[in-house]
Design a protein around this motif. Sequence first.
Motif, PDB file in Angstrom:
ATOM      1  N   TYR A 141       0.857  -1.192   0.000  1.00 54.93           N
ATOM      2  CA  TYR A 141       0.000   0.000   0.000  1.00 54.93           C
ATOM      3  C   TYR A 141       0.887   1.233   0.000  1.00 54.93           C
ATOM      4  N   ASP A 161      -1.676   6.473   2.140  1.00 54.38           N
ATOM      5  CA  ASP A 161      -1.307   5.303   2.963  1.00 54.38           C
ATOM      6  C   ASP A 161      -0.170   5.668   3.911  1.00 54.38           C
ATOM      7  N   CYS A 194      -9.046   2.047   3.807  1.00 57.79           N
ATOM      8  CA  CYS A 194      -8.614   1.212   4.929  1.00 57.79           C
ATOM      9  C   CYS A 194      -9.803   0.665   5.711  1.00 57.79           C
TER      10      CYS A 194
END
Length: 106
Positions: A20, A25, A96
């Motif tokens: 990621y 991220d 997420c």
Amino acid sequence: MKTPEVRGSVVDHQTRCVHYFSDRDIIAIKFACCGAYYPCYKCHQDNAGHPVRLWERHQFNKKAILCGCCQKELSISSYLNTDNCPNCHAAFNPGCRNHHHLYFNI
Ligand SMILES: [Zn+2]
Ligand SMILES: [Zn+2]
Ligand SMILES: [Zn+2]
């Protein structure tokens, strides 16, 4: 305070990893099983050598999220209730949320 060590396949100082690495991220998650920070569950899976233990609801007051932008730790409950860092206001990846069950018993 010293910045916690982040393990796994980290690719930069904002805790992005080989799995990621988008602009957003920027967090690492501490795992309940080993107390170590990893950028994602895949990094834990590849490196920890043991199965993940999820954070239980009564532990959500623990500081287990590291903002890779400002290096501040936040609690699980404040992380679950925000989409940006309460300290530096960097935006977290809304995607997420689809993976929260891999870390937290919610
Ligand atoms: Zn672990
Ligand atoms: Zn990873
Ligand atoms: Zn931050």
